[in-house]
Design a protein around this motif. Structure first.
Motif, PDB file in Angstrom:
ATOM      1  N   MET A  64      35.991  37.718  45.726  1.00  0.00           N
ATOM      2  CA  MET A  64      37.313  37.740  46.587  1.00  0.00           C
ATOM      3  C   MET A  64      37.581  39.207  46.959  1.00  0.00           C
ATOM      4  N   GLY A  65      36.759  40.020  46.821  1.00  0.00           N
ATOM      5  CA  GLY A  65      36.804  41.669  46.989  1.00  0.00           C
ATOM      6  C   GLY A  65      37.980  42.229  46.329  1.00  0.00           C
ATOM      7  N   VAL A  70      46.029  43.189  39.805  1.00  0.00           N
ATOM      8  CA  VAL A  70      47.328  42.517  40.075  1.00  0.00           C
ATOM      9  C   VAL A  70      47.081  41.274  40.861  1.00  0.00           C
ATOM     10  N   HIS A  71      46.341  41.407  41.841  1.00  0.00           N
ATOM     11  CA  HIS A  71      46.141  40.003  42.839  1.00  0.00           C
ATOM     12  C   HIS A  71      45.214  38.947  42.217  1.00  0.00           C
ATOM     13  N   CYS A  72      44.356  39.308  41.126  1.00  0.00           N
ATOM     14  CA  CYS A  72      43.415  38.399  40.664  1.00  0.00           C
ATOM     15  C   CYS A  72      43.328  38.588  39.260  1.00  0.00           C
ATOM     16  N   ILE A  77      42.372  32.727  37.354  1.00  0.00           N
ATOM     17  CA  ILE A  77      41.194  32.373  37.351  1.00  0.00           C
ATOM     18  C   ILE A  77      40.773  31.256  36.149  1.00  0.00           C
ATOM     19  N   GLN A  78      40.402  30.203  36.332  1.00  0.00           N
ATOM     20  CA  GLN A  78      39.973  29.091  35.273  1.00  0.00           C
ATOM     21  C   GLN A  78      38.762  28.530  35.458  1.00  0.00           C
ATOM     22  N   VAL A  79      37.908  28.402  34.494  1.00  0.00           N
ATOM     23  CA  VAL A  79      36.612  27.646  34.675  1.00  0.00           C
ATOM     24  C   VAL A  79      36.657  26.584  33.667  1.00  0.00           C
ATOM     25  N   PHE A  91      41.064  29.080  41.147  1.00  0.00           N
ATOM     26  CA  PHE A  91      42.166  30.109  41.469  1.00  0.00           C
ATOM     27  C   PHE A  91      43.651  29.525  41.675  1.00  0.00           C
ATOM     28  N   ASN A  92      44.346  29.992  40.657  1.00  0.00           N
ATOM     29  CA  ASN A  92      45.931  29.610  40.970  1.00  0.00           C
ATOM     30  C   ASN A  92      45.922  27.939  40.996  1.00  0.00           C
TER      31      ASN A  92
END
Length: 116
Positions: A64-65, A70-72, A77-79, A91-92
């Motif tokens: 995602m970079g 804060v933003h990630c 994130i879920q696997v 993601f979300n």
């Protein structure tokens, strides 16, 4: 079109020590759904699972970079296991890209490819 690629590798012993030291580590890294899978495992397999999810989430944040922050976050994130046990990354709560997780005797690694 590929929009991001991330790779991460983590030592299994490091994750095992963190997990043994404090259960807060696993609840910070794993979502409630991932914790259900974690709790169904035992011994070394638990460490491999936790380390694999940690590496996958770090790889996703790199793709995602943004890095983890804060933003990630680990919780955004879920696997989860998809058909035939193939890991799927969200993601979300929206499926995003592709993830591959692997383990050796001493390491777990994950690669994430994001595309539009």
């Amino acid at each position: 079109m590929i929009t991001g690629i991330g790779l991460d590798m983590i030592e299994l012993d490091r994750i095992r020590r963190l997990d043994e030291r404090s259960p807060k580590f696993r609840t910070r890294v794993l979502t409630p759904a991932e914790l259900v899978d974690y709790n169904g495992l035992a011994g070394r397999r638990r460490t491999e699972f936790l380390a694999g999810r940690f590496a996958a989430k770090e790889a996703f944040a790199k793709a995602m970079g943004t890095g983890i922050g804060v933003h990630c976050s680990f919780q955004s994130i879920q696997v989860l296991r998809g058909e035939n046990g193939r890991p799927r990354i969200y993601f979300n709560e929206q499926e995003r890209g592709f993830v591959s997780i692997t383990h050796t005797k001493g390491f777990a690694a994950a690669q994430v490819v994001l595309e539009t």
